[in-house]
Design a protein around this motif. Structure first.
Motif, mmCIF file in Angstrom:
data_model
loop_
_atom_site.group_PDB
_atom_site.id
_atom_site.type_symbol
_atom_site.label_atom_id
_atom_site.label_comp_id
_atom_site.label_asym_id
_atom_site.label_seq_id
_atom_site.Cartn_x
_atom_site.Cartn_y
_atom_site.Cartn_z
ATOM 1 N N ILE A 7 11.838 3.375 3.524
ATOM 2 C CA ILE A 7 10.983 4.975 2.962
ATOM 3 C C ILE A 7 10.005 5.505 3.845
ATOM 4 N N PRO A 8 9.470 6.689 4.570
ATOM 5 C CA PRO A 8 8.109 7.038 5.090
ATOM 6 C C PRO A 8 7.086 7.119 3.764
ATOM 7 N N GLY A 9 5.597 6.465 4.232
ATOM 8 C CA GLY A 9 4.551 6.529 3.298
ATOM 9 C C GLY A 9 4.614 5.406 2.666
ATOM 10 N N GLU A 63 2.112 2.110 3.965
ATOM 11 C CA GLU A 63 0.803 2.967 3.829
ATOM 12 C C GLU A 63 -0.007 3.195 2.907
ATOM 13 N N TYR A 64 0.682 4.089 2.178
ATOM 14 C CA TYR A 64 0.205 4.615 0.767
ATOM 15 C C TYR A 64 0.550 4.022 -0.203
ATOM 16 N N CYS A 65 0.999 2.799 -0.468
ATOM 17 C CA CYS A 65 1.821 1.932 -1.990
ATOM 18 C C CYS A 65 1.245 1.028 -1.953
ATOM 19 N N GLU A 107 10.050 10.452 -0.589
ATOM 20 C CA GLU A 107 8.917 10.084 1.052
ATOM 21 C C GLU A 107 7.830 10.087 -0.155
ATOM 22 N N ILE A 108 6.554 9.293 0.717
ATOM 23 C CA ILE A 108 5.171 9.785 -0.369
ATOM 24 C C ILE A 108 4.071 9.142 0.797
ATOM 25 N N THR A 109 3.862 10.956 0.450
ATOM 26 C CA THR A 109 2.531 10.908 1.355
ATOM 27 C C THR A 109 1.174 10.606 0.579
ATOM 28 N N GLU A 110 0.099 10.461 1.498
ATOM 29 C CA GLU A 110 -1.555 10.421 0.285
ATOM 30 C C GLU A 110 -1.896 10.160 -0.776
#
Length: 642
Positions: A284-286, A289-291, A423-426
């Motif tokens: 899953i994108p992100g 990087e963010y979790c 998806e997860i972004t910042e």
């Protein structure tokens, strides 16, 4: 004279202990033998139940049979250096393809490959050895093991220094490794080396509490060297296993002002793979990087720091209400035991500590629990799942001021079930139902996946191993004796990185710990030299029998071979906040067996009692009690010190 007197007293005490143990064993075996005919037909492990004792191997004839060959494992350097001969997958290990239908699964558990030229008598021997053992006798095995461990003492005086010991290398310092090292006989019989970049064992069920300050990080860890001081430890990462040369290429990292990396090889005669699993992001994108993840102490400390920093930032006077609301939205992805327990611990922190330090910010706090499943805690029964949802949805409670004065929301926890993360972004989480969640801190508790070293070992084990990956799915396929398929009896796998081919056991601490305990006993009480007949690897032979082996032999009707691993399901627990928890315990094996279900404060008492009892040392138990008492009396510590 005092020394001699003390020595004489110690000898008398040791003799007394041995006599008590012998007497206890005799009484236990006689009692079981007299009752086995009455209980065995009534209480047995159902054939359709997922069990690691699925029948994959066939046994050998008598020891003197010319068809039994011995392949040297230790002492023959030429043989060790040569690659194993190619054996056809259909002969080497007999597996039945896994099915999901219960009737098919039942059939698969009773049908397995046996060479056509194997006499009927040997077939019956196989059935006796590999079938699940009667539940009363299985419980007696466990009891005998506990009694034996209580009275057994390992001393340097018992070690044989005249012979060269086999080299046993354990990869990883998780539950399986810790359970193996607690068997002191292992380091007496073998030259044991542990390889891991982490020099301590982590009591993973307590990481959720550590992430909010309920317990301190050092209270949930135990140095590996302390668990077994006779075992050697190398602080390094295993990069590659050369299965032809029986060596492991490792990389040690030593950091002072600068980090230096050194590569070296570690030889082995037997390799135990206990590396566990890593967090699975499912591509899953992100997520990466963010979790934040919650599998290591460092990750728990990072979450704790981010939670406190979120409140400190939200307290800035120039912050808008919208910015505060986003900063103080905590997203937890995964509603299994880890996700639910962290959500509950975080809610306790808000209700008991945030109300004291940041009362004006309470109205902005929100905890979003997200899962693709239709409910929480899917391993539990439906009524306990409903009890967990009720506990999570309970009204916000404080003790400092009235709810009206604080303008609090009715609910602080919001459940988002049947919703996959796309998806997860910042600062935003996008769900499959079209909803978007703006967040300040996101914790990923969504599943596990294989480590690179596990995949490398699977590839090196060859076709027999890769053919099993339809069910093993990135885990090392093993036989009922925890031997890796294709490993020629030299490689074992336990815990989250291992899977019995017919059906994988749950990925939890119970399984890994029991497998580690079983494997240590197997290595110290059985002849592990690989024996073959008709190109099939045979069960190990028992050479040093104790009460556990005697009871297992009685259950199998076979005294020559070691009993296969059999999982003992001790139940499942989950903390649901506000001094409440869930406990579900089976009183007998089988899907339809009755269960003891406890919730609320009684469940909390069971939860804490079990967690304390399962702690690896008295030091851990003492520290846990101190941390719980300190948090109750003075609150959680929000000091940020690296």
């Amino acid at each position: 004279e005092r020394t001699n007197e003390r020595t004489f007293k110690e000898i008398k005490l040791q003799i007394l202990k041995q006599r008590i143990m012998i007497l206890g064993k005799s009484i236990l075996v006689l009692a079981i033998a007299s009752s086995v005919d009455a209980f065995s037909p009534i209480i047995t492990i159902p054939k359709h139940e997922v069990s690691p004792t699925s029948r994959h191997l066939y046994t050998d004839p008598d020891k003197d049979s010319p068809n039994v060959s011995t392949k040297p494992v230790v002492g023959d350097e030429k043989t060790l250096a040569e690659p194993p001969k190619e054996i056809s997958a259909d002969k080497k290990f007999a597996f039945v393809q896994g099915q999901t239908d219960k009737s098919e699964a039942s059939a698969s558990s009773t049908s397995f490959f046996i060479p056509s030229n194997l006499p009927d008598e040997r077939k019956k021997r196989l059935e006796r050895v590999l079938k699940p053992r009667a539940y009363p006798l299985f419980l007696a095995e466990k009891a005998a093991k506990v009694v034996g461990d209580t009275f057994h003492s390992s001393s340097d005086d018992h070690q044989d220094t005249t012979t060269t010991k086999e080299r046993v290398v354990i990869l990883g310092t998780g539950w399986g490794c810790a359970a193996m090292l607690q068997d002191k006989e292992l380091a007496d019989k073998y030259d044991v080396t542990v390889v891991s970049p982490r020099n301590h064992f982590v009591y993973t069920p307590m990481l959720a509490g550590s992430a909010v300050g309920t317990v301190e990080p050092r209270s949930v860890t135990e140095p590996i060297r302390e668990i077994n001081r006779k075992a050697n430890y190398l602080e390094a990462t295993a990069l590659y296993v050369d299965q032809d040369a029986n060596t492991i290429t490792c990389q040690g990292v030593v950091c002072d002002e600068e980090c230096e990396m050194e590569e070296f090889d570690v030889p082995y005669d037997r390799l135990i793979v206990s590396v566990g699993a890593m967090t699975n992001t499912f591509g899953i994108p992100g997520v990466e990087e963010y979790c934040e993840f919650l599998k290591e102490v460092e990750q728990a400390r990072s979450i704790r720091r981010k939670i406190v920093n979120a409140f400190e930032r939200a307290n800035f006077p120039n912050m808008s209400d919208e910015a505060r609301r986003e900063l103080l939205t905590f997203a937890v992805i995964g509603a299994g035991p880890t996700g639910v327990e962290f959500t509950s611990e975080l809610r306790d922190f808000v209700e008991e500590d945030v109300v004291k330090y940041w009362p004006d910010l309470l109205k902005y706090v929100s905890i979003k629990l997200v899962d693709a499943a239709p409910s929480v805690l899917m391993p539990f029964d439906k009524n306990l799942q409903d009890a967990a949802i009720e506990a999570l949805n309970r009204r916000f409670a404080t003790t400092e001021e009235s709810d009206a004065d604080l303008n609090l929301p009715e609910q602080i926890v919001e459940l988002n079930l049947d919703a996959k993360v796309k998806e997860i972004t910042e600062d935003t989480i996008f769900l499959s139902n079209g909803r978007e969640i703006d967040y300040g801190v996101a914790v990923w508790a969504g599943g596990i996946g294989p480590r690179p070293i596990t995949l490398d070992i699977i590839e090196g084990l060859g076709k027999t191993q890769t053919d099993c990956q339809g069910i093993a799915r990135g885990k090392i396929a093993i036989d009922p004796y925890l031997r890796a398929l294709g490993g020629e009896g030299r490689i074992f796998a336990i815990g989250d990185c291992a899977c019995v081919k017919s059906a994988c056991l749950p990925s939890n601490a119970q399984v890994a710990s029991q497998q580690g305990e079983y494997l240590a006993h197997l290595l110290t009480h059985s002849n592990m030299t690989a024996l073959y007949e008709e190109d099939a690897l045979l069960p190990p032979r028992v050479v040093s029998k104790d009460a556990t082996d005697s009871i297992a032999a009685l259950a199998m009707g076979e005294a020559e071979f070691a009993a296969p691993f059999q999982f003992f399901d001790m139940g499942i627990l989950a903390y649901t906040g506000a001094s409440s928890a869930l406990a579900q315990v089976k009183v007998a094996p089988g899907e339809k067996a009755p269960k003891i279900k406890i919730k609320g404060v009684p469940g909390f008492a069971v939860w804490r009692s079990v967690y304390v009892a399962k702690s690896p040392s008295m030091r851990n138990r003492f520290l846990l009690f101190m941390d719980w008492a300190k948090a109750k009396m003075f609150g959680r510590d929000i000091t940020m010190i690296d």
